[in-house]
Write a protein that holds these residues in place. Structure first.
Motif, PDB file in Angstrom:
ATOM      1  N   ASP A  18       0.822  -1.207   0.000  1.00  0.00           N
ATOM      2  CA  ASP A  18       0.000   0.000   0.000  1.00  0.00           C
ATOM      3  C   ASP A  18       0.862   1.266   0.000  1.00  0.00           C
ATOM      4  N   SER A  19       0.223   2.370  -0.321  1.00  0.00           N
ATOM      5  CA  SER A  19       0.948   3.642  -0.445  1.00  0.00           C
ATOM      6  C   SER A  19       1.446   4.149   0.903  1.00  0.00           C
ATOM      7  N   HIS A  20       0.783   3.767   1.990  1.00  0.00           N
ATOM      8  CA  HIS A  20       1.234   4.196   3.325  1.00  0.00           C
ATOM      9  C   HIS A  20       2.596   3.582   3.658  1.00  0.00           C
ATOM     10  N   THR A  21       2.776   2.320   3.332  1.00  0.00           N
ATOM     11  CA  THR A  21       4.054   1.644   3.566  1.00  0.00           C
ATOM     12  C   THR A  21       5.163   2.282   2.745  1.00  0.00           C
ATOM     13  N   ILE A  22       4.855   2.617   1.504  1.00  0.00           N
ATOM     14  CA  ILE A  22       5.852   3.244   0.628  1.00  0.00           C
ATOM     15  C   ILE A  22       6.241   4.611   1.161  1.00  0.00           C
ATOM     16  N   GLU A  23       5.268   5.397   1.580  1.00  0.00           N
ATOM     17  CA  GLU A  23       5.561   6.741   2.096  1.00  0.00           C
ATOM     18  C   GLU A  23       6.394   6.677   3.369  1.00  0.00           C
TER      19      GLU A  23
END
Length: 110
Positions: free
Chosen positions: A2-7
């Motif tokens: 997910d994008s939260h993990t990437i950020e």
């Protein structure tokens, strides 16, 4: 992923490409949080730094500015490529050697 993990992992991922010290700092910072995105780029960055140091020793034995320039430009492009991939949130391996780094350092981040 997910994008939260990437950020959350972007900072550690970018730091991992900044010299061998940056790679070590990123490994230590990621040891608590276990971010998968950061771990991917830490393996790539650490492998690239170690390869740079090993090949740099042998390239230094040649007394040729052409060989040294090709070495610097080649590794400069690879480091720049890694930072751009980390900053853009992509998990793309280094050309030719990235898959080897993922296998060699598979225990980092797990």
């Amino acid at each position: 992923m997910d994008s939260h993990t990437i950020e959350q992992g972007k900072t550690m991922a970018i730091i991992s490409y900044l010299t061998i010290i940056g790679s070590i700092i990123a490994v230590v910072l990621n040891s608590d949080k276990k971010n998968e995105f950061a771990a991917f780029h830490i393996r790539q960055g650490l492998g690239l730094c170690i390869t740079y140091l090993v090949f740099g020793y042998f390239v230094g034995q040649f007394d040729s500015w052409m060989i040294s320039s090709a070495f610097w430009i080649g590794f400069g492009i690879l480091f720049f490529y890694g930072v751009i991939m980390a900053a853009s949130g992509k998990m793309q391996e280094m050309p030719l050697i990235g898959a080897y780094f993922q296998k060699l350092f598979s225990n980092i981040g797990k």
